[in-house]
Design a protein around this motif. Sequence first.
Motif, mmCIF file in Angstrom:
data_model
loop_
_atom_site.group_PDB
_atom_site.id
_atom_site.type_symbol
_atom_site.label_atom_id
_atom_site.label_comp_id
_atom_site.label_asym_id
_atom_site.label_seq_id
_atom_site.Cartn_x
_atom_site.Cartn_y
_atom_site.Cartn_z
ATOM 1 N N SER A 1 -6.657 1.140 5.954
ATOM 2 C CA SER A 1 -6.986 -0.205 5.701
ATOM 3 C C SER A 1 -8.539 -0.835 6.139
ATOM 4 C CB SER A 1 -6.126 -1.170 4.842
ATOM 5 O OG SER A 1 -5.396 -1.681 6.686
ATOM 6 N N HIS B 1 0.987 -1.271 -0.137
ATOM 7 C CA HIS B 1 -0.096 -0.148 -0.085
ATOM 8 C C HIS B 1 0.751 1.145 0.167
ATOM 9 C CE1 HIS B 1 -4.080 -0.888 0.363
ATOM 10 N NE2 HIS B 1 -3.886 -2.481 1.279
ATOM 11 N N ASP C 1 -6.899 -2.754 -2.831
ATOM 12 C CA ASP C 1 -5.957 -3.703 -2.826
ATOM 13 C C ASP C 1 -5.478 -4.172 -4.621
ATOM 14 O OD1 ASP C 1 -5.710 -3.659 0.082
ATOM 15 O OD2 ASP C 1 -6.758 -6.035 -0.205
ATOM 16 N N MET D 1 0.405 -2.926 -6.268
ATOM 17 C CA MET D 1 1.221 -2.426 -5.387
ATOM 18 C C MET D 1 2.230 -3.074 -4.708
ATOM 19 S SD MET D 1 -2.082 -3.013 -2.652
ATOM 20 C CE MET D 1 -1.673 -4.255 -1.565
HETATM 21 ZN ZN ZN Z 1 -5.179 -3.725 1.610
#
Ligand code: ZN
Length: 354
Positions: free
Chosen positions: A138, A117, A308, A312
């Motif tokens: 998150s 992230h 998500d 990342m």
């Molecule tokens: Zn996440």
Amino acid sequence: MRSPVVLGIESSCDETGAGLVRDGELLGHAVASSMDEHARFGGVVPEIAARAHVHAAAPVVRAALADAGLSMGDIDAVAVTTGPGLSGALQVGVAAAKGFAYALGVPLYGVHHLAGHVAVDTLEHGPLPDPCMVLIVSGGHTSLLLVRDLARDPIVHLGDTLDDAAGECFDKVARVFGLPYPGGPAVDRAAREGDPRAVPFPRPLTGPRDDRYAFSFSGLKTAAARWAEQHRAAGRPLPVADGAASLQEAVADVLTRKAVAACVEHGVGTLVVVGGVAANSRVRELARSRCAAAGIELRVPPMRLCTDNGAMVAAVGDLLVRAGAEPAPLDVSIDPSAPLEYAALHPRARVRAA
Ligand code: ZN
Ligand code: KG4
């Protein structure tokens, strides 16, 4: 010689993501979500998520390659989320990543989901300054971090949530308000029509004697639930928009107040806000105005990269490859409750390759 292309695979919760990154540049990515399959249960069902990852893993990798205009043979390294997350879901991604790495004869890296992230912001805004302050918000985590070199240095936790995460608070209160799953985006939408001053929800842990950088959201969740109960008990219709706007204001206020104070007190000039809740419109707006007032540079990844995804994970893998980190052994395993200490989850990555 061209820089290595890193494939990143993410499967810690209900999104199956694949991304391709080279030298800090996002070449292509794809995400499949099983969110709709969980909606009627009001939360992610681990078994359903794991099964959905099995079906989505290979197609998502193919879609990311197509998006980048690359083929399997162009992949030089594979990075995968090994934790934290749902164990069955993580297992599927790790098994897929091992399969790709072994079949292609390329190195494998085990990555911490939350470091992903953080790293995803580099794909949009370039390398992170050293040091920078990071607010991770998150569904499962809320932390204020002092980050130096993400690929090499340990991550310093200035504060974490003592109970619920900010996203969890949105998700649970949304349910009480009768809003659909996932709660965060639903609260954000409902709040547009509401008055953020309508309900004086508490601002937890902002008193003079409280830990300056710790968070707590369970009291706020309870206050919102009680407010809803009182309306229902009195037979009054619930003013959902006002409740949503006031809840969102309380969360955004606490998050940004503490993050900006941490920057000022540590003399750090850049704040990076990441994670699913960084998609929240009020969190973004308040962070922008408070950072501007304090002379702090604010970096927030674009909305599509806040929740998500595989890019990342590839972003962390790319940083590790370029830092010369040792890859993971092929028997690397998952760690569903891994604490965030280093971006790479396998200890070997802390040994620099010769
Ligand atoms: Zn996440
Ligand atoms: O980072 P993420 O995609 O997954 C985890 O690693 O947990 O974050 C998901 C969380 C959920 O709690 C979701 O409700 C929240 O992010 N979220 C939002 C918004 N979009 C996603 N919360 C508030 N406002 C939003 N617009």
